[in-house]
Design a protein around this motif. Sequence first.
Motif, PDB file in Angstrom:
ATOM      1  N   PRO A 365       7.581  67.123  29.469  1.00 27.34           N
ATOM      2  CA  PRO A 365       7.599  66.725  28.051  1.00 27.34           C
ATOM      3  C   PRO A 365       7.562  65.210  27.867  1.00 27.34           C
ATOM      4  O   PRO A 365       8.093  64.446  28.681  1.00 27.34           O
ATOM      5  CB  PRO A 365       8.932  67.301  27.543  1.00 27.34           C
ATOM      6  CG  PRO A 365       9.318  68.350  28.527  1.00 27.34           C
ATOM      7  CD  PRO A 365       8.777  67.893  29.837  1.00 27.34           C
ATOM      8  N   THR A 366       6.948  64.794  26.785  1.00 28.56           N
ATOM      9  CA  THR A 366       6.943  63.369  26.433  1.00 28.56           C
ATOM     10  C   THR A 366       8.119  63.016  25.538  1.00 28.56           C
ATOM     11  O   THR A 366       8.498  61.853  25.446  1.00 28.56           O
ATOM     12  CB  THR A 366       5.634  63.012  25.703  1.00 28.56           C
ATOM     13  OG1 THR A 366       5.496  63.844  24.544  1.00 28.56           O
ATOM     14  CG2 THR A 366       4.425  63.224  26.620  1.00 28.56           C
ATOM     15  N   ASP A 367       8.689  64.023  24.910  1.00 30.28           N
ATOM     16  CA  ASP A 367       9.795  63.822  23.976  1.00 30.28           C
ATOM     17  C   ASP A 367      11.123  63.659  24.729  1.00 30.28           C
ATOM     18  O   ASP A 367      11.453  64.461  25.599  1.00 30.28           O
ATOM     19  CB  ASP A 367       9.876  65.015  23.022  1.00 30.28           C
ATOM     20  CG  ASP A 367      11.046  64.915  22.064  1.00 30.28           C
ATOM     21  OD1 ASP A 367      12.030  65.652  22.270  1.00 30.28           O
ATOM     22  OD2 ASP A 367      10.971  64.082  21.148  1.00 30.28           O
ATOM     23  N   ALA A 368      11.880  62.641  24.374  1.00 30.89           N
ATOM     24  CA  ALA A 368      13.138  62.353  25.075  1.00 30.89           C
ATOM     25  C   ALA A 368      14.146  63.484  24.924  1.00 30.89           C
ATOM     26  O   ALA A 368      14.867  63.821  25.878  1.00 30.89           O
ATOM     27  CB  ALA A 368      13.732  61.039  24.564  1.00 30.89           C
ATOM     28  N   ALA A 369      14.219  64.087  23.763  1.00 30.69           N
ATOM     29  CA  ALA A 369      15.173  65.171  23.541  1.00 30.69           C
ATOM     30  C   ALA A 369      14.808  66.391  24.397  1.00 30.69           C
ATOM     31  O   ALA A 369      15.685  67.051  24.962  1.00 30.69           O
ATOM     32  CB  ALA A 369      15.205  65.547  22.071  1.00 30.69           C
ATOM     33  N   ALA A 370      13.518  66.683  24.476  1.00 36.85           N
ATOM     34  CA  ALA A 370      13.079  67.805  25.305  1.00 36.85           C
ATOM     35  C   ALA A 370      13.361  67.535  26.778  1.00 36.85           C
ATOM     36  O   ALA A 370      13.764  68.429  27.526  1.00 36.85           O
ATOM     37  CB  ALA A 370      11.598  68.075  25.083  1.00 36.85           C
ATOM     38  N   ARG A 371      13.158  66.309  27.203  1.00 37.37           N
ATOM     39  CA  ARG A 371      13.451  65.956  28.595  1.00 37.37           C
ATOM     40  C   ARG A 371      14.940  66.122  28.894  1.00 37.37           C
ATOM     41  O   ARG A 371      15.320  66.606  29.962  1.00 37.37           O
ATOM     42  CB  ARG A 371      13.015  64.516  28.880  1.00 37.37           C
ATOM     43  CG  ARG A 371      11.517  64.315  28.935  1.00 37.37           C
ATOM     44  CD  ARG A 371      11.151  62.877  29.276  1.00 37.37           C
ATOM     45  NE  ARG A 371       9.715  62.709  29.411  1.00 37.37           N
ATOM     46  CZ  ARG A 371       9.123  61.576  29.773  1.00 37.37           C
ATOM     47  NH1 ARG A 371       9.880  60.494  30.027  1.00 37.37           N
ATOM     48  NH2 ARG A 371       7.814  61.509  29.883  1.00 37.37           N
ATOM     49  N   ALA A 372      15.762  65.715  27.952  1.00 43.69           N
ATOM     50  CA  ALA A 372      17.207  65.842  28.144  1.00 43.69           C
ATOM     51  C   ALA A 372      17.602  67.311  28.245  1.00 43.69           C
ATOM     52  O   ALA A 372      18.426  67.701  29.088  1.00 43.69           O
ATOM     53  CB  ALA A 372      17.950  65.158  27.003  1.00 43.69           C
ATOM     54  N   GLU A 373      17.029  68.153  27.385  1.00 43.59           N
ATOM     55  CA  GLU A 373      17.324  69.579  27.423  1.00 43.59           C
ATOM     56  C   GLU A 373      16.800  70.201  28.719  1.00 43.59           C
ATOM     57  O   GLU A 373      17.468  71.032  29.338  1.00 43.59           O
ATOM     58  CB  GLU A 373      16.704  70.276  26.212  1.00 43.59           C
ATOM     59  CG  GLU A 373      17.101  71.730  26.058  1.00 43.59           C
ATOM     60  CD  GLU A 373      18.584  71.903  25.771  1.00 43.59           C
ATOM     61  OE1 GLU A 373      19.153  72.926  26.222  1.00 43.59           O
ATOM     62  OE2 GLU A 373      19.179  71.027  25.112  1.00 43.59           O
ATOM     63  N   LEU A 374      15.616  69.790  29.120  1.00 46.43           N
ATOM     64  CA  LEU A 374      15.026  70.296  30.361  1.00 46.43           C
ATOM     65  C   LEU A 374      15.904  69.959  31.564  1.00 46.43           C
ATOM     66  O   LEU A 374      16.037  70.751  32.497  1.00 46.43           O
ATOM     67  CB  LEU A 374      13.628  69.699  30.544  1.00 46.43           C
ATOM     68  CG  LEU A 374      12.844  70.097  31.792  1.00 46.43           C
ATOM     69  CD1 LEU A 374      12.597  71.594  31.831  1.00 46.43           C
ATOM     70  CD2 LEU A 374      11.518  69.334  31.841  1.00 46.43           C
ATOM     71  N   GLY A 375      16.522  68.792  31.527  1.00 41.00           N
ATOM     72  CA  GLY A 375      17.376  68.379  32.636  1.00 41.00           C
ATOM     73  C   GLY A 375      18.581  69.270  32.851  1.00 41.00           C
ATOM     74  O   GLY A 375      19.197  69.244  33.920  1.00 41.00           O
ATOM     75  N   LYS A 376      18.926  70.082  31.855  1.00 42.04           N
ATOM     76  CA  LYS A 376      20.060  70.998  31.985  1.00 42.04           C
ATOM     77  C   LYS A 376      19.673  72.302  32.677  1.00 42.04           C
ATOM     78  O   LYS A 376      20.548  73.088  33.035  1.00 42.04           O
ATOM     79  CB  LYS A 376      20.619  71.330  30.592  1.00 42.04           C
ATOM     80  CG  LYS A 376      21.087  70.128  29.779  1.00 42.04           C
ATOM     81  CD  LYS A 376      21.481  70.559  28.375  1.00 42.04           C
ATOM     82  CE  LYS A 376      21.831  69.373  27.495  1.00 42.04           C
ATOM     83  NZ  LYS A 376      22.159  69.809  26.109  1.00 42.04           N
ATOM     84  N   ARG A 377      18.397  72.555  32.809  1.00 37.51           N
ATOM     85  CA  ARG A 377      17.929  73.829  33.354  1.00 37.51           C
ATOM     86  C   ARG A 377      17.725  73.765  34.863  1.00 37.51           C
ATOM     87  O   ARG A 377      17.270  72.763  35.399  1.00 37.51           O
ATOM     88  CB  ARG A 377      16.590  74.227  32.702  1.00 37.51           C
ATOM     89  CG  ARG A 377      16.602  74.217  31.190  1.00 37.51           C
ATOM     90  CD  ARG A 377      17.518  75.272  30.639  1.00 37.51           C
ATOM     91  NE  ARG A 377      17.698  75.088  29.194  1.00 37.51           N
ATOM     92  CZ  ARG A 377      18.744  75.529  28.536  1.00 37.51           C
ATOM     93  NH1 ARG A 377      19.706  76.152  29.167  1.00 37.51           N
ATOM     94  NH2 ARG A 377      18.839  75.338  27.243  1.00 37.51           N
TER      95      ARG A 377
END
Length: 419
Positions: A365-377
Amino acid sequence: MKLILPAILALTLTACGGGSDGGSSSETAVDLRKTAQAFSTSDIDAITDADLASFGRAVGDSSIVVLTEPSHVVAQVMDLNARLIRYLHENKGFDVLLIESGMFDVANMNELKQNRSMAFSVSAPGRAFYGFSRDAHGQKMFAYVDQAQAGAKPMELAGIDVMMEGVASTGLFVSRLEARLQARNAAVLLDPQWSTFKTIAQRVTTNPEYTDAPADLAVFKRVLELVKTEFCTAPATNQYRFDSDGFWCRAVNSLGGTAGYVWNTPKVLDYNARDHAAGNNAIWLLDGPFAGKKAIVLTHALHGFAAGSTLQESTGSVLAKRYGTQIHTTNITASKVNSPDEIVLSGSLEFELDQVGALVYMPYPTDAAARAELGKRSIREVNFTAQTPNRFGRAYQSLFYVRQINFITPNWTGYPAVY
């Protein structure tokens, strides 16, 4: 060539993700499913170029794409990578395929094609890694390269790995090395321990994993350095052919890489030694014989990941030091790895992707919020083992999801070595 960790793979695979919060991103402000794209088909062979357009945009102007296998001998992984090779060649201008197989042995495949018009699909068994060459799924990429060779945009094929027990390495390396040195009147042939070196070199070509090192290993290493000096000091030619000094420089370095791989530590495989040689083989090919061409590198994720690898020096990290952001790397994950009835719990990215479709593509993802959420998975990465924190964005930039995978058994009799 041996499989990576085959005996423990089934034990290391986990049935669920194990993310940090146990929840679905659909229950949060960021829905990761919106970042992913379901393909128009669940049949890998029926994937269209339109399905892969998002992947093409993610690759962008990269000059190197590293296609990884989370595990070898997986039918869907080999099918998907073969399809990606075709897409990259036909749509993105990638004309070179570098595979995790012995550099010396794949050079022999090219020689057989040149001298005897032998198709790569025919010469691959016994020379290329058996997971690729001795099964219909792995053979798809060789069939495509054969097809491309006859077309308007031929595709080059080369191996990057060290000596991995191929029939060319075991049957031709030592004799051809000696003949090449004789043609140069090389002084190393007069070394009183040349015969000892040859004996050990022949043993190294068989990739003697988990064996005791020979008593004269120091002799082998000393003479090997003399041989390297003969070929690697300002080589006059740098073609991927047996009549090139640059090729022989990398071939003898590959011999040393195999020796380090099997004998640096008693009965423990030193992948750092192997990957150091393989990475530098790839660099030589990219900067020399295939300079100016876009290249695909196909290898196991253990070797291909440049960041977060368990290796001190992976093939991917060697390439990253040289080419940096020119590289785009993929990963393939799945939810049903152990059985068709396997349930993947929430907290893993696979749980999210399975809701998107049976065959899915997701760019980083290019979106910072999506990257942060992805990092939890958690994400299944090397050997389909769930990894938390995952390495998406660091080790790879594109992720493909297949709902179910199947391990195959190589067909040794159906795909025999041809001499």
